[in-house]
Design a protein around this motif. Structure first.
Motif, short mmCIF file in Angstrom:
data_model
loop_
_atom_site.label_atom_id
_atom_site.label_comp_id
_atom_site.label_asym_id
_atom_site.label_seq_id
_atom_site.Cartn_x
_atom_site.Cartn_y
_atom_site.Cartn_z
N PHE A 327 -46.06 17.61 -11.91
CA PHE A 327 -46.45 16.42 -12.66
C PHE A 327 -46.51 16.72 -14.16
O PHE A 327 -45.95 15.99 -14.98
CB PHE A 327 -47.80 15.90 -12.17
N GLU A 328 -47.20 17.79 -14.51
CA GLU A 328 -47.41 18.08 -15.93
C GLU A 328 -46.13 18.49 -16.64
O GLU A 328 -45.99 18.29 -17.85
CB GLU A 328 -48.48 19.16 -16.08
N GLU A 329 -45.17 19.03 -15.89
CA GLU A 329 -43.89 19.40 -16.50
C GLU A 329 -43.19 18.19 -17.12
O GLU A 329 -42.54 18.30 -18.16
CB GLU A 329 -42.98 20.04 -15.45
N LYS A 330 -43.35 17.02 -16.49
CA LYS A 330 -42.68 15.83 -17.00
C LYS A 330 -43.62 14.90 -17.76
O LYS A 330 -43.22 14.30 -18.77
CB LYS A 330 -42.04 15.06 -15.84
N TYR A 331 -44.88 14.78 -17.31
CA TYR A 331 -45.76 13.75 -17.85
C TYR A 331 -46.90 14.30 -18.71
O TYR A 331 -47.65 13.52 -19.30
CB TYR A 331 -46.34 12.91 -16.71
N GLY A 332 -47.04 15.61 -18.75
CA GLY A 332 -48.11 16.19 -19.54
C GLY A 332 -49.46 16.11 -18.84
O GLY A 332 -49.54 15.88 -17.63
N ASP A 333 -50.51 16.27 -19.61
CA ASP A 333 -51.87 16.34 -19.06
C ASP A 333 -52.47 14.94 -18.96
O ASP A 333 -53.49 14.61 -19.61
CB ASP A 333 -52.74 17.24 -19.95
N VAL A 334 -51.85 14.11 -18.11
CA VAL A 334 -52.27 12.71 -17.96
C VAL A 334 -53.23 12.54 -16.79
O VAL A 334 -54.21 11.79 -16.88
CB VAL A 334 -51.04 11.78 -17.78
#
Length: 338
Positions: A327-334
């Motif tokens: 998840f964080e690879e594409k969307y960051g720390d959301v």
């Protein structure tokens, strides 16, 4: 008697080179027990879906079946032991919270078959782990929320934060962001699957802070989420089963996990002598997860967009994140609940 039945089925299969079949009489030789999580069998979610699958197996396959509800986690062990003492052929545990109790019982009773929903940690020959790509279904409803929000602000209520449940959040947030990059996603951990009051409080907080759509992955806790949305005139998104009947003018869609089908499949394999230990995963391509078929509140353009996204997931063009790293690879720390 059971061994004779299985031997007869196997012999018939070898003679005809066909998949074994069964009769209602053969099915009646099998007893299957279902142990619910704390949400109870009428949670409108995955406990209820599991029981519906077992009811279908009773009707169509002729088995004997029953369920025991767990009011607290202290009930898991005695409920499983009750079915063992009554010599049930298959015991199905609903939810990862029953993993320890199921593993202990399976180790102590190697001749009894067990299945567990939403847990893959038990590596025993007599335990079938039924897993779902829930992040794929959640991506679809997140995509719906991203397209339908009028405030660019949506909510998410999670029953309990852990590796399995966070997959709902990864999928929902990913779908919403892909559909609407400007979106705000309010996130809440209710820390319970059986606390509708907390679910309602979480949803009301999200609504007060501007959310016009709230998705829950929280079992019976989610009933409070739906109630809050109904009272406020906002949209809700259900989970596990098609929850539209709970509030037809409020629930725009649901992230479905076909727990009922997985339970039915287990029973059918038991009767046919084909039930095996290990992990069995249900995904979008196999129809194991999906968006709910009730789509009366969805605009046609949203339905079309979701169908296009489904095809891209199935083809591999879209990969829905399943872990924090993905998840964080594409969307960051959301995502805030892991």
């Amino acid at each position: 008697m059971r061994k004779k039945v299985l031997a007869a089925v196997l012999a018939a299969s070898m003679a005809t080179m066909a998949i074994p079949t069964f009769s209602m009489a053969e099915g009646s030789d099998f007893k299957v027990g279902l142990v619910t999580d704390v949400g109870g069998v009428n949670d409108g979610s995955f406990n209820q879906s599991a029981w519906e699958g077992l009811q279908r197996a009773m009707d169509e396959l002729g088995i004997e079946a029953n369920y025991l509800e767990s009011a607290t986690d202290a009930d898991y062990n005695p409920n499983i032991e009750t079915f063992i003492d009554e010599e049930y052929d298959l015991i199905i545990s609903v939810g990862y919270m029953l993993a320890d109790a199921t593993k202990a019982a399976a180790e102590a009773n190697p001749d009894c078959n067990f299945a567990i929903i939403d847990d893959s940690s038990i590596d025993l020959d007599n335990v079938t782990c039924l897993m779902f790509r829930q992040e794929q279904a959640s991506y679809l409803v997140g995509y719906v929320a991203g397209l339908m929000t009028e405030t660019d602000n949506i909510g998410f209520v999670l029953g309990m934060a852990n590796e399995t449940m966070n997959q709902f959040g990864y999928g929902y947030c990913a779908g919403a962001i892909d559909a609407n990059p400007d979106i705000t996603i309010q996130q809440f951990n209710a820390n319970s699957f059986a606390d509708s009051a907390t679910g309602k409080t979480n949803a009301n907080t999200a609504i007060t802070n501007g959310a016009d759509i709230v998705f829950h992955a929280a079992g019976a806790t989610g009933l409070g989420v739906i109630e809050a949305c109904k009272e406020a005139g906002k949209w809700a998104i259900g989970v596990d089963s098609d929850q539209s009947s709970i509030a037809p003018e409020t629930i725009i869609t649901s992230a479905m996990k076909r727990v009922d089908n997985s339970v039915y499949d287990c029973v059918e394999e038991l009767i046919n002598g084909e039930l095996e230990g290990g992990i069995k995963t249900y995904d979008l391509a196999a129809g194991g997860v999906d968006i709910a078929p009730t789509q009366d509140l969805l605009p046609e353009e949203v339905i079309t967009a979701v169908e296009e996204v489904k095809e891209k997931i199935i083809s591999g063009e879209i990969t829905v994140p399943q872990t924090k790293e993905e998840f964080e690879e594409k969307y960051g720390d959301v995502y805030e609940l892991d």
